[in-house]
Design a protein around this motif. Structure first.
Motif, PDB file in Angstrom:
ATOM      1  N   ARG A  37     103.821 -24.944 -33.815  1.00 26.44           N
ATOM      2  CA  ARG A  37     104.019 -25.960 -32.777  1.00 26.44           C
ATOM      3  C   ARG A  37     105.499 -26.298 -32.630  1.00 26.44           C
ATOM      4  N   LYS A  41     107.554 -25.397 -29.228  1.00 28.29           N
ATOM      5  CA  LYS A  41     108.109 -26.548 -28.524  1.00 28.29           C
ATOM      6  C   LYS A  41     109.629 -26.421 -28.391  1.00 28.29           C
ATOM      7  N   ILE A  45     111.783 -26.003 -24.841  1.00 29.93           N
ATOM      8  CA  ILE A  45     112.819 -26.979 -24.486  1.00 29.93           C
ATOM      9  C   ILE A  45     114.140 -26.279 -24.226  1.00 29.93           C
TER      10      ILE A  45
END
Length: 91
Positions: A37, A41, A45
């Motif tokens: 995760r 993530k 970004i």
């Protein structure tokens, strides 16, 4: 420097900064799912940040090219137009 090299460098620096910030703020993953995760993530970004920077650079370059073209066309003087000052006079 090519766009691919710039993007690769930005991806590495941004991703490293994201992970360092996450660890400093206390987001220390314990399980494999947490690691995945965090990695996904961070990758997303950084990709969004790179896309925005590339878009702004392309926009700035397009504006610079447009300004150059406009300055060339405005520097070309049109043919002089005859001027008439007042009504004709009888002689």
């Amino acid at each position: 420097m090519s766009s691919t090299v710039r993007i690769s460098i930005a991806l590495f620096i941004g991703y490293t900064a994201y992970l360092a910030t996450a660890f400093l703020l206390g987001d220390r993953p314990d399980e494999v799912g947490d690691w995945v995760r965090l990695l996904i993530k961070g990758f997303l970004i950084v990709l969004v940040a790179i896309a925005v920077v590339e878009w702004l650079a392309n926009r700035r370059n397009a504006e610079a090219i447009r300004a150059r073209v406009n300055s060339r066309t405005s520097s070309e003087s049109p043919a002089p137009q005859p001027t008439v000052s007042g009504p004709p006079t009888a002689g």
